[in-house]
Enzyme design. Structure first.
Site, mmCIF file in Angstrom:
data_model
loop_
_atom_site.group_PDB
_atom_site.id
_atom_site.type_symbol
_atom_site.label_atom_id
_atom_site.label_comp_id
_atom_site.label_asym_id
_atom_site.label_seq_id
_atom_site.Cartn_x
_atom_site.Cartn_y
_atom_site.Cartn_z
ATOM 1 N N PRO A 165 -27.875 -3.564 -32.851
ATOM 2 C CA PRO A 165 -27.582 -4.650 -33.454
ATOM 3 C C PRO A 165 -27.692 -4.817 -34.855
ATOM 4 O O PRO A 165 -29.486 -5.549 -34.559
ATOM 5 C CB PRO A 165 -27.436 -5.081 -32.204
ATOM 6 C CG PRO A 165 -28.953 -4.956 -31.381
ATOM 7 C CD PRO A 165 -28.777 -3.863 -31.141
ATOM 8 N N CYS A 179 -34.449 -11.582 -30.978
ATOM 9 C CA CYS A 179 -34.526 -11.879 -31.722
ATOM 10 C C CYS A 179 -34.967 -13.684 -32.672
ATOM 11 O O CYS A 179 -34.981 -14.696 -31.851
ATOM 12 C CB CYS A 179 -33.059 -12.752 -32.416
ATOM 13 S SG CYS A 179 -32.658 -13.652 -34.341
ATOM 14 N N ALA A 217 -32.623 0.557 -36.625
ATOM 15 C CA ALA A 217 -31.927 -0.258 -37.285
ATOM 16 C C ALA A 217 -31.844 0.112 -38.593
ATOM 17 O O ALA A 217 -30.924 0.244 -39.315
ATOM 18 C CB ALA A 217 -32.953 -1.008 -36.750
#
Length: 489
Positions: A17, A114, A240
């Site tokens: 993500p 995060c 990522a």
């Protein structure tokens, strides 16, 4: 609840993500190049709960915010492979969002890694790592409440022991897998990834562990994915930045030429009406050091999807694709208009009119004139009934005055504009002035000057802010609506 999906998290190569990157074009491109599973960018629970599910003529399922912005867009191609990642700090909100999207995705993930302030200030992301009770509550609620597999993505804690203990507690909630970014919340990409901690986790739990964080130190090409997996003893690898720079990193045969990758990305961006600013951002991440080239400068200067296509010699593709969707849009609009005509109340008086605030004095609208006329004639106040058309999310309003109904045959982009148009139809049918500048002296303006306190209206939208007329808003919602895209961008 029993999971009814074949999604497996062992031996997989996964698109991580990524905010602003993990939108539909990038997810589809990663799947094309060999990714097994793709995660969408983190989407906040509160924002998603404001959305309405709409089926789009683009053959996508959109979750649309009240301001008409598409918050999440997906399609059948990825339905069994996309994991929806959300930011949440509340179990019940997380469950509500999961139920909203679960029929359109393969799994649900909670972001617990995060480190950005916008996430941690709201007790989401990495902030959850210091609240194991809340983690347990959110994950247990999701596992029990939905039929799709639940995962979470964390960062490591200051000590290996604390990290392993947390993951063991998470495992007991019944989740299907856990993704571990091998850095602490204060560490950044330039810091080495802690493969030893991920390995300790992999050896301590029985659920699949997905290793993340290897782009800087390990993953330069496809073969390095396996190297990172072995170094962490993980079940799968999540990629990522290496995928952001070139999503063909998932390709067994090796990288594709960057120009081909970018053109493939643009095709998806145009095909699925991706907003040009998002398309531009992702392409800039791919170009990297080539941003100062002639093509890079053209991309940087682009202010629309069409200009992006032209910068990559894809102008013809843009024209052909937009023409196809415009034709499809026109066909659907004609069909809906025919259906409207067949079901229309024959007693409704109709005219093809729209409200244009530039034709009226500041702070004066047709609705105000109609209300004034009703008061003068001792009629009840106007009653507005407004509906929203699922096809394109446009509005139509019918106003009832003195037991007669009036409406415009043209649909408007907002409820307030549709009501103004209905008022215009009524005023014109009655032969009553509607307040336009071309009508000369305006008695409502004179009344305002004399201190009469009429309701104020918005200069920005030509809308009543405090109009006492009665309104009935009947918004047509549902899970099978159709949405026409706004092309081109």
């Amino acid at each position: 609840m029993t999971v009814n999906t074949p999604l497996c998290f062992r031996g997989k190569k996964i698109l991580a993500p990524m905010v602003r990157v993990g939108t539909l074009p990038m997810r589809l491109l990663a799947l094309d190049y060999g990714a097994d599973i793709v995660y969408c960018e983190e989407l906040i629970d509160i924002k998603m709960l404001q959305c309405k599910r709409v089926i789009n003529v683009l053959e996508t399922v959109d979750f649309v915010a009240p301001n008409d912005r598409v918050v999440f867009r997906t399609c059948e191609r990825e339905r069994e492979r996309v994991v929806f990642q959300m930011g949440s700090a509340d179990a019940e909100r997380a469950l509500a969002v999961a139920k909203l999207v679960e029929s359109d995705v393969a799994g649900i993930d909670i972001n617990m890694g995060c480190p950005k302030e916008y996430s941690t200030k709201a007790s989401m992301g990495a902030a959850l790592l210091s609240d194991p009770d809340k983690i347990e509550s959110i994950l247990t609620t999701l596992v029990k409440g939905i039929c799709k597999p639940v995962t979470c993505k964390i960062r490591i804690l200051p000590s290996v022991e604390d990290t392993v203990n947390l993951v063991k507690r998470i495992e007991k909630t019944g989740i299907a897998a856990i993704a571990v970014h091998g850095r602490k919340k204060e560490e950044r990409p330039q810091h080495p990834v802690h493969c030893d901690v991920i390995k300790a986790i992999s050896e301590a739990v029985s659920i699949p562990v997905i290793a993340n964080g290897g782009s800087h130190d390990f993953i330069k090409e496809y073969a390095d994915i396996e190297t990172f997996q072995k170094a962490t003893a993980a079940s799968s690898v999540m990629i990522a930045r290496a995928a952001m720079w070139n999503p063909s990193v998932f390709r067994k045969e090796g990288f594709c030429p960057l120009k081909d990758v970018m053109q493939d990305y643009i095709r998806y961006a145009v095909r699925y009406d991706n907003h040009y600013t998002n398309t531009k951002y992702c392409l800039c991440q791919m170009l990297r050091e080539q941003l100062e080239t002639t093509q890079g400068k053209k991309l940087h200067a682009a202010q629309s999807t069409q200009e992006i296509c032209e910068a990559f010699e894809m102008g013809d593709f843009y024209e052909e694709t937009t023409a196809i969707f415009e034709a499809k849009k026109a066909s659907l609009e004609t069909k809906v208009q025919d259906e409207d005509d067949q079901t229309e109340d024959p007693d409704v008086i109709k005219m093809a009119v729209r409200f244009d605030k530039r034709e009226y004095p500041p702070q004066i609208t047709p609705k105000m004139y109609l209300l004034e006329w009703c008061r003068k004639e001792k009629h009840p106040q106007p009653v507005y009934e407004t509906v929203q058309r699922p096809l394109d999310r446009l509005f139509c309003s019918v106003v009832t005055v003195a037991e007669r109904k009036y409406r415009s045959t043209l649909w408007d982009k907002s409820k307030k504009l549709a009501e103004q148009a209905a008022a215009i139809v009524c005023l014109r049918a009655l032969g009553v002035p509607e307040g336009k500048l071309c009508e000369g002296e305006n008695h409502l303006i004179n009344k305002r000057k004399r201190g009469d306190q009429e309701p104020l209206i918005s200069r920005d939208h030509g809308e009543d802010l405090a109009e006492p007329s009665h309104k009935k808003a009947n918004f047509i919602e549902g899970t099978s609506d159709v949405n026409v895209p706004k092309m081109p961008r």
